[in-house]
Design a protein around this motif. Structure first.
Motif, PDB file in Angstrom:
ATOM      1  N   PRO A 174      34.354  11.972  -8.514  1.00 37.31           N
ATOM      2  CA  PRO A 174      32.922  11.559  -8.183  1.00 37.31           C
ATOM      3  C   PRO A 174      31.908  11.948  -9.890  1.00 37.31           C
ATOM      4  O   PRO A 174      32.014  13.034 -10.014  1.00 37.31           O
ATOM      5  CB  PRO A 174      32.680  12.164  -7.234  1.00 37.31           C
ATOM      6  N   GLU A 175      30.764  11.187 -10.325  1.00 41.19           N
ATOM      7  CA  GLU A 175      30.284  11.760 -10.352  1.00 41.19           C
ATOM      8  C   GLU A 175      28.715  11.604  -9.990  1.00 41.19           C
ATOM      9  O   GLU A 175      28.287  11.053  -9.625  1.00 41.19           O
ATOM     10  CB  GLU A 175      30.287  10.806 -12.139  1.00 41.19           C
ATOM     11  N   GLN A 176      28.749  13.183  -9.976  1.00 37.93           N
ATOM     12  CA  GLN A 176      27.076  13.673  -9.217  1.00 37.93           C
ATOM     13  C   GLN A 176      26.053  13.602 -10.051  1.00 37.93           C
ATOM     14  O   GLN A 176      25.945  13.924 -10.523  1.00 37.93           O
ATOM     15  CB  GLN A 176      27.432  15.340  -8.533  1.00 37.93           C
ATOM     16  N   ALA A 221      30.495  16.054 -12.630  1.00 37.52           N
ATOM     17  CA  ALA A 221      31.491  15.318 -12.693  1.00 37.52           C
ATOM     18  C   ALA A 221      32.658  16.350 -13.149  1.00 37.52           C
ATOM     19  O   ALA A 221      32.500  16.848 -13.790  1.00 37.52           O
ATOM     20  CB  ALA A 221      31.935  14.277 -13.844  1.00 37.52           C
ATOM     21  N   PRO A 222      33.909  16.635 -11.225  1.00 35.14           N
ATOM     22  CA  PRO A 222      34.620  17.481 -11.595  1.00 35.14           C
ATOM     23  C   PRO A 222      35.640  16.649 -11.992  1.00 35.14           C
ATOM     24  O   PRO A 222      35.806  15.484 -12.553  1.00 35.14           O
ATOM     25  CB  PRO A 222      34.768  17.973 -10.094  1.00 35.14           C
ATOM     26  N   ILE A 223      36.667  17.265 -12.309  1.00 39.56           N
ATOM     27  CA  ILE A 223      38.478  16.336 -12.969  1.00 39.56           C
ATOM     28  C   ILE A 223      38.558  15.447 -11.309  1.00 39.56           C
ATOM     29  O   ILE A 223      38.509  16.277 -10.261  1.00 39.56           O
ATOM     30  CB  ILE A 223      39.197  17.529 -13.182  1.00 39.56           C
ATOM     31  N   PHE A 224      39.556  14.311 -11.385  1.00 44.43           N
ATOM     32  CA  PHE A 224      40.010  14.109 -10.174  1.00 44.43           C
ATOM     33  C   PHE A 224      40.900  15.050  -9.665  1.00 44.43           C
ATOM     34  O   PHE A 224      41.889  15.846  -9.726  1.00 44.43           O
ATOM     35  CB  PHE A 224      40.078  11.795 -10.620  1.00 44.43           C
ATOM     36  N   ASP A 225      41.072  14.578  -8.089  1.00 41.06           N
ATOM     37  CA  ASP A 225      41.944  14.409  -7.250  1.00 41.06           C
ATOM     38  C   ASP A 225      42.281  13.818  -6.346  1.00 41.06           C
ATOM     39  O   ASP A 225      41.492  13.039  -6.424  1.00 41.06           O
ATOM     40  CB  ASP A 225      41.606  16.194  -6.023  1.00 41.06           C
ATOM     41  N   ASN A 279      32.836   6.820  -7.902  1.00 41.95           N
ATOM     42  CA  ASN A 279      33.294   7.220  -7.354  1.00 41.95           C
ATOM     43  C   ASN A 279      34.219   6.099  -8.140  1.00 41.95           C
ATOM     44  O   ASN A 279      34.767   5.094  -7.597  1.00 41.95           O
ATOM     45  CB  ASN A 279      33.137   6.311  -5.515  1.00 41.95           C
ATOM     46  N   ASN A 280      34.786   7.244  -8.385  1.00 40.28           N
ATOM     47  CA  ASN A 280      36.451   6.621  -9.117  1.00 40.28           C
ATOM     48  C   ASN A 280      37.456   6.602  -8.593  1.00 40.28           C
ATOM     49  O   ASN A 280      37.803   7.880  -8.417  1.00 40.28           O
ATOM     50  CB  ASN A 280      36.662   7.220 -11.007  1.00 40.28           C
ATOM     51  N   TRP A 281      38.468   5.389  -8.648  1.00 44.29           N
ATOM     52  CA  TRP A 281      39.405   5.854  -7.900  1.00 44.29           C
ATOM     53  C   TRP A 281      40.136   4.880  -8.407  1.00 44.29           C
ATOM     54  O   TRP A 281      40.556   4.067  -9.081  1.00 44.29           O
ATOM     55  CB  TRP A 281      38.323   4.652  -6.577  1.00 44.29           C
ATOM     56  N   SER A 282      41.668   5.369  -8.264  1.00 41.95           N
ATOM     57  CA  SER A 282      43.310   4.962  -8.195  1.00 41.95           C
ATOM     58  C   SER A 282      44.015   5.171  -7.079  1.00 41.95           C
ATOM     59  O   SER A 282      44.115   6.054  -6.813  1.00 41.95           O
ATOM     60  CB  SER A 282      43.694   5.479 -10.017  1.00 41.95           C
ATOM     61  N   LEU A 283      45.170   4.737  -7.841  1.00 40.10           N
ATOM     62  CA  LEU A 283      46.238   5.035  -6.854  1.00 40.10           C
ATOM     63  C   LEU A 283      47.825   5.526  -7.605  1.00 40.10           C
ATOM     64  O   LEU A 283      48.018   4.688  -8.874  1.00 40.10           O
ATOM     65  CB  LEU A 283      46.693   3.150  -5.906  1.00 40.10           C
ATOM     66  N   ASP A 317      35.691  -2.697 -22.743  1.00 40.85           N
ATOM     67  CA  ASP A 317      34.085  -2.076 -22.982  1.00 40.85           C
ATOM     68  C   ASP A 317      33.967  -1.640 -21.190  1.00 40.85           C
ATOM     69  O   ASP A 317      34.046  -1.345 -21.044  1.00 40.85           O
ATOM     70  CB  ASP A 317      33.374  -3.804 -23.455  1.00 40.85           C
ATOM     71  N   ARG A 318      32.375  -1.633 -21.405  1.00 39.18           N
ATOM     72  CA  ARG A 318      32.268  -1.244 -20.332  1.00 39.18           C
ATOM     73  C   ARG A 318      30.557  -1.514 -20.356  1.00 39.18           C
ATOM     74  O   ARG A 318      30.072  -2.378 -20.877  1.00 39.18           O
ATOM     75  CB  ARG A 318      30.882   0.881 -21.024  1.00 39.18           C
ATOM     76  N   ASN A 319      30.749  -2.070 -18.758  1.00 41.61           N
ATOM     77  CA  ASN A 319      29.362  -2.607 -18.317  1.00 41.61           C
ATOM     78  C   ASN A 319      28.928  -2.041 -17.440  1.00 41.61           C
ATOM     79  O   ASN A 319      29.279  -1.697 -16.419  1.00 41.61           O
ATOM     80  CB  ASN A 319      29.796  -4.097 -17.732  1.00 41.61           C
TER      81      ASN A 319
END
Ligand code: ADP
Ligand code: MG
Length: 703
Positions: free
Chosen positions: A200-202, A281-285, A329-333, A441-443
């Motif tokens: 998460p980027e807070q 932003a912390p590193i994901f967990d 909220n960056n999310w992956s599996l 790219d980014r949006n």
């Protein structure tokens, strides 16, 4: 020279890590704990006793006197009740600090006052907390002393979830089980588990605490309820990524140290778009740990800010007219052997497993756009989502050029022969290297964007818990995986069936893909033509939780029972009404007790001036005009104040529930706006010395 900070040494200093367990537990017990952590099940009471003792010994060595079962009730924040390790002294008066396995794994707080949405009548108020060994125990260290915190889930006597963690854990199991079915289809026999990861980027604001204390609105509601715009806003774009001022930098430094001690890998820090706004932003967990950590991040931010004479504002919209705060909220599996299911590789067109996963995510987001929207709603976020600010309230997915091209080919011809490559970005300066470009790219305007090897859900509010969004994400994707696996496992020709299914899902759900400007008016109209939901407020989103579709989804994967869903809907309505009621009362208090008296004094001063200037034989033209203008606005304010008092009194007398919540949204909120309007105008004309509180400029630019 400043003191050298040994980050490696500080990191995890206050955490009972797996490493510490390995070091301090007998091998057999450690193996048992590891097994439960990784594959679920229960720890034997004997093993729990050994773990509890090791945990307590470590905590006491570090100065702890108390422990607490740390949990996340439906208030959205965390709860704790401290118990000292002290026990009954023996006959010689000697006391030994103790902590048993039973105390570690189960607690029974008298928790009758937490919101349960009717799940528990107060006379049967039993609630239990149960140790969640997948999130490590940690020490909280402040003026209270040192407290051992044990992350726990919180359930009722009859097993219903009363918290945010239990459904999240259930959803993680569901998505893991279904994702494993997907990878098995592609011949993977080695992965045993799939973990949802979250980074998460807070975003947050920092204001001077002295000034904060002069604003009742900030104190009671976390946002300003009055306030004329400052002469300068964010239009110069000079704050975003700007050099960090020392006062803020010194806060960030201490914040990082506190977070690192707690094992939170705080990584990125920068100034955000609005004045006085920043991001960490912390590193994901793993999702569960990330959610716990984010709660700690918010808590520690507030604490450290106070130490620096600052106040950290986590409300989604502390100031009108400049950007509010969210939490991307960056999310992956990822499988337990390190395969990220969201990683397209260099040639996504050839990566059939990725394309299947992508098709499932698109189907999930399209089918349950309403639920995702709901999962990111809270009272403060209503002022961001859809209110001309990032991101819009309409859910859509941004894929970027490369994936968009692959998806278009698949939809039109059923095959994707080619793949857009990133290429090289020529800097045009001989001393600078040419850079390899990302194919994506980014949006920034998209609420749900594919960003290379993860999806970024950007709707979540800065002050909200991350539990609901991630529970929902895991649940909806679990369902799509399950349906795909049901079909593909039964297929005679897997390759053909998989190919057809991907094409079908992409075709049926392509309406959810949008790569354009999400803030534009055209998009709102287009989305409507596509039949995408545009749910404008938190209260309008509540009902999405109790549709047949939602009840089936959450029931099928044992994430929420129907009863739990109804209870959560009830809590949301109550929370909304209570929050707006507090805001209304705060406005009434501020207007009646300080602003209107100040304006009245000011008109008195003006009237005296008019009289004395006239007595001096000069016509006080401008002074009279000013007096009339101030007096008119004062009259309007007093009228609006009366109106707000009336409607608030009606609202509070209603019985709790949907009707009351809608009343607060449709009647009380507009009455609040009607009071704010003349008062903000008055702020622009009344003598600054007489205005009873710091202005937007004072708050945002004089930190
Ligand atoms: P941005 O460029 O979007 O501002 P940041 O670097 O600020 O990105 O934040 C990105 C967040 O995404 C970080 O918390 C990072 O750890 C997280 N992240 C990176 N890869 C993954 C992944 N595979 N799954 C989940 N989160 C991830
Ligand atoms: Mg970002």
């Amino acid at each position: 020279m400043s003191e050298v900070l040994n980050v490696e040494e500080i990191f995890n200093q206050n955490v009972f890590t797996v490493g510490l367990m390995k070091e301090r537990l007998p091998r057999k017990v450690f193996a048992e704990v590891k097994r439960v952590m990784e594959h679920g099940g229960e720890l034997s009471l004997e093993a729990a006793d050994v773990v509890a003792k090791a945990m307590k010994d470590w905590a006491v060595e570090r100065g702890a006197t108390h422990y607490t079962h740390w949990f996340q009730p439906l208030t959205g924040i965390t709860a704790e009740k401290h118990d000292a390790f002290v026990t009954l002294p023996d006959e010689d008066g000697k006391m030994l600090m103790e902590f048993s396995g039973k105390e570690l794994i189960k607690g029974e707080p008298d928790a009758s006052s937490f919101p349960s949405g009717g799940l528990r009548a107060t006379f049967e108020a039993r609630g239990y907390t149960a140790w969640d060994c997948t999130s490590p125990a940690f020490l909280k260290e402040d003026a209270t002393g040192v407290v051992l915190c044990i992350p726990t889930a919180f359930c009722s006597y009859t097993g219903e979830a009363l918290d945010k963690k239990t459904p999240l854990l259930r959803s993680m199991e569901a998505v893991s089980e279904q994702a494993i079915r997907i990878v098995r289809l592609f011949g993977n026999t080695t992965s045993t588990k799939v973990t949802a990861s979250v980074g998460p980027e807070q975003e947050y604001f920092l204001v001077d605490r002295e000034k904060y204390l002069q604003r009742k609105d900030l104190i009671y509601t976390g946002r300003t309820l009055f306030g004329a715009p400052a002469p300068k806003g964010q239009e110069m774009e000079d704050h975003y990524f700007g050099a960090i001022r020392e006062r803020i930098g010194s806060f960030m430094k201490d914040l990082n140290i506190e977070l690192w001690k707690l094992g939170i890998a705080a990584k990125t820090q920068h100034n955000e778009v609005a004045p006085a706004q920043h991001e960490l932003a912390p590193i994901f967990d793993s999702a569960n740990v990330a959610v716990d950590h984010n709660q700690l991040v918010m808590e520690v931010m507030k604490k450290v800010a106070t130490r620096h004479g600052l106040q950290c504002l986590l409300n989604e919209k502390p100031f009108a007219g400049v950007n509010g705060s969210g939490k991307h909220n960056n999310w992956s599996l990822t499988t337990d052997d390190g395969i990220n299911l969201m990683d397209p590789g260099d040639t996504p067109n050839e990566n059939i497993q990725f394309l299947l996963v992508l098709a499932c995510v698109l189907k999930a987001v399209d089918t349950h756009a309403d639920l995702l929207r709901q999962s990111a709603s809270d009272v403060g976020n209503d002022h961001r989502l859809g209110a001309n600010e990032a991101p819009p309230a309409i859910i859509s997915v941004f894929l970027g050029d490369q994936l968009q091209d692959v998806v278009s080919q698949l939809i039109s011809t059923g095959a994707a022969e080619t793949c857009v490559e990133g290429g090289v970005l020529e800097t045009g300066v001989s001393t600078l290297p040419d850079l390899v470009k990302d194919a994506t790219d980014r949006n920034r305007t998209s609420p749900f964007a594919f960003t290379g090897n993860k999806f970024e859900f950007r709707m979540v509010g800065s002050g909200d818990s991350l539990a609901s969004p991630n529970t929902t994400l895991n649940a909806i994707v679990a369902e799509a995986f399950c349906e795909a696996a049901d079909e593909l496992e039964a297929a005679e020709d897997f390759d053909l069936a998989c190919h057809d299914l991907i094409k079908r899902y992409l075709t049926e759900h392509q309406r959810i893909i949008f790569n354009g400007d999400g803030y534009s008016e055209e998009w709102v109209a287009k989305a409507e033509r596509r039949g995408l939901p545009n749910i404008k407020s938190m209260v309008e989103a509540v009902e999405t939780l109790t549709t047949d579709k939602a009840i089936d989804l959450f029931g099928k994967f044992h994430i929420f029972t129907e009863k739990e869903l109804y209870s959560r809907a009830e809590v949301l309505y109550e929370t909304y009404s209570k929050s707006i009621n507090i805001e209304a009362l705060t406005m009434i208090d501020m207007a009646a007790k300080s602003i209107i008296p100040a304006v009245s004094d000011y008109t008195g001063v003006l009237a005296d001036t008019v009289n004395s200037v006239a007595a001096a034989g000069v016509e006080p033209v401008s002074q009279k005009e000013m007096l009339i203008e101030a007096n008119d606005l004062l009259t309007e304010s007093v009228k609006a104040l009366k109106k707000l008092e009336e409607v608030q009194a009606v609202g509070i007398a209603m019985s709790e529930g949907k009707e009351q919540a809608f009343y607060y949204k449709d009647v009380v909120m507009p009455a609040m706006a009607a009071l704010r309007a003349p008062i903000d105008k008055l702020e622009m004309i009344v003598d600054k010395e007489m205005w009873p509180m710091p202005s937007y400029g004072d708050l945002m630019f004089e930190v």
